[in-house]
Design an enzyme around this catalytic site. Sequence first.
Site, PDB file in Angstrom:
ATOM      1  N   ASN A  76       4.639 155.643  38.870  1.00 48.72           N
ATOM      2  CA  ASN A  76       5.072 156.983  39.281  1.00 48.72           C
ATOM      3  C   ASN A  76       6.581 156.917  39.457  1.00 48.72           C
ATOM      4  OD1 ASN A  76       5.595 159.464  40.415  1.00 48.72           O
ATOM      5  ND2 ASN A  76       4.223 159.221  42.159  1.00 48.72           N
ATOM      6  N   ARG A 164       2.127 158.827  35.992  1.00 42.85           N
ATOM      7  CA  ARG A 164       2.032 160.156  36.592  1.00 42.85           C
ATOM      8  C   ARG A 164       3.180 161.003  36.034  1.00 42.85           C
ATOM      9  NH1 ARG A 164       4.035 162.443  42.339  1.00 42.85           N
ATOM     10  NH2 ARG A 164       2.955 164.429  42.281  1.00 42.85           N
ATOM     11  N   HIS A 252      -0.664 168.411  42.364  1.00 40.45           N
ATOM     12  CA  HIS A 252      -1.565 167.497  43.079  1.00 40.45           C
ATOM     13  C   HIS A 252      -2.873 167.287  42.320  1.00 40.45           C
ATOM     14  CE1 HIS A 252       0.642 168.686  47.032  1.00 40.45           C
ATOM     15  NE2 HIS A 252       1.091 167.517  46.604  1.00 40.45           N
ATOM     16  N   ARG A 313       9.573 172.404  52.516  1.00 37.39           N
ATOM     17  CA  ARG A 313       9.483 173.546  51.599  1.00 37.39           C
ATOM     18  C   ARG A 313       8.898 174.753  52.311  1.00 37.39           C
ATOM     19  NH1 ARG A 313       6.289 170.437  46.953  1.00 37.39           N
ATOM     20  NH2 ARG A 313       7.159 168.417  47.550  1.00 37.39           N
ATOM     21  N   ARG A 356       3.603 164.614  62.669  1.00 38.77           N
ATOM     22  CA  ARG A 356       3.286 163.887  63.903  1.00 38.77           C
ATOM     23  C   ARG A 356       4.299 164.211  64.994  1.00 38.77           C
ATOM     24  NH1 ARG A 356       3.189 158.278  60.765  1.00 38.77           N
ATOM     25  NH2 ARG A 356       4.989 159.402  59.937  1.00 38.77           N
ATOM     26  N   ASN A 407      -5.494 162.434  58.771  1.00 34.77           N
ATOM     27  CA  ASN A 407      -5.168 161.764  60.032  1.00 34.77           C
ATOM     28  C   ASN A 407      -5.040 162.668  61.254  1.00 34.77           C
ATOM     29  OD1 ASN A 407      -4.855 159.002  58.977  1.00 34.77           O
ATOM     30  ND2 ASN A 407      -3.148 159.864  57.820  1.00 34.77           N
ATOM     31  N   GLU A 454      -4.817 158.496  44.451  1.00 26.67           N
ATOM     32  CA  GLU A 454      -4.286 158.988  43.183  1.00 26.67           C
ATOM     33  C   GLU A 454      -4.077 157.857  42.183  1.00 26.67           C
ATOM     34  OE1 GLU A 454      -1.380 162.395  43.622  1.00 26.67           O
ATOM     35  OE2 GLU A 454      -1.355 161.646  45.687  1.00 26.67           O
TER      36      GLU A 454
END
Length: 478
Positions: A76, A164, A252, A313, A356, A407, A454
């Site tokens: 990637n 990718r 994605h 974004r 987080r 998570n 992925e």
Amino acid sequence: VRSKSFVSWWPANSSVAARSMAAIVRSFAARAPACATSALPILSARSARALPVVCHRLFSTPAPAAEKPQRALVLNAGSSSIKYSVIDLNAAVAGGDGSLCSGLVEKIGLEGGLITHKTEDGGKKKLEGDIPDYPTALAQVVDLLTAAGGPIKHVEEINVVGHRVVHGGATLTAPTVIDSAVEAEIERCVPLAPLHNPANLNGIRVAKGIFPVPHVAIFDTAFHADMPPESYTYALPRSLLEEHGVRRYGFHGTSYTYVLGKAAELLGRPKESMNAIICHLGNGASMAAIKKGKCVDTTMGLTPLEGLVMGTRAGDVDAGVLAFMASHLKYTPDQIDKVLNKQSGLLGLSGTSDFRSVMEACEAGDEHAILARKVFTERIRKYVGAYMVKLGGEVDAFVFTGGIGENSAALRADVCEGLANFGVAIDASKNDLALPEVQASFARVKTMVIPTNEELSIALQSAQVSGLIPRTQATSRA
């Protein structure tokens, strides 16, 4: 057990002995399935009389020949980085993750280059020093892969390289073996992904000079190629679509491919029968509506900017805001792009792009963080409602994946709150443990937490396209 006299001696009427032997054979099957497969059916009736036949089949069947090692290298390539991993395809086809090693090359062409290399046994190695260009970066990766104890001894032990590629446009809609025509088409899509496709193409060209094997492009956009026109068409002049390819593409895709297959596998269903809403929630975030195993809508558009609130974004914004910024505030196109892609989202709302940290600030009573959490959650719930309608209320699985989705139990609880009338409700204790299924006992929809992979998806798709493994193998995750 190997001796004929022992088999003859075995009590002919001992069903307990037969059950014990069945357990032994099943244990043996894990190590030598070809030998044990023919023996197990005989024990289905748990009859001790069958034991002599079982022993004969079990221990006279030759052990299967060792499988020829097959390995995929997954790359990637970013503008100044390369993520890589080596996958054992035999282990992956058998149901494991097949990871032999992985790593990240950072700051290519910048000061302070760094390579972080992780081995199968959990070991980690860091190499610091300037990395001037992609050929140097990949040469150092090869040195790590072929070093003593590495997954390969020389580059010829890699059987396929999977790349990718972010944008395949309207033409490249499936995993594709890369030739000069494919490279040209990837280059033609550069205006649609100016930050990603040039780097992806650079990585392809350098890697092809090192690894003399098939190279396969796996496109982020390909998973969404089945969207109907009413889902991908913008209400803009037709010429923008027909002449310039301005439409919604979605991203994605490799994550959605893996997660949909894994959800179907866990639920014991063919993925072609699945209706699902999948939330890929990380620093980049998107959602997809899946009907009968095909994507019918997704939140990202021409670029990965549209849709959900993300780390930096903005997601959905009234296009009039852009005109206001340009005409009234005198922002240039580059400045507008920087604001929308790098200064907005959670960062713009709360001062941090890390979810987080946002949650920690919420616990401390920070009003900006609290609002950021609410806006982030509200945008997801808005699309949940839209996709429920799109699927006619028939949803088999509501899936969370990505760093945040996997998570954050609190985020999952926020999103699912008050959705019981739509068949979605979670069990708090299951949710806290992030079990594969976290729905309440009375919920109609399976709410699932599935870590994405992925790299594995890219490896398996590349192996299938290049003919290393049949397309019928590992299809649930490829």
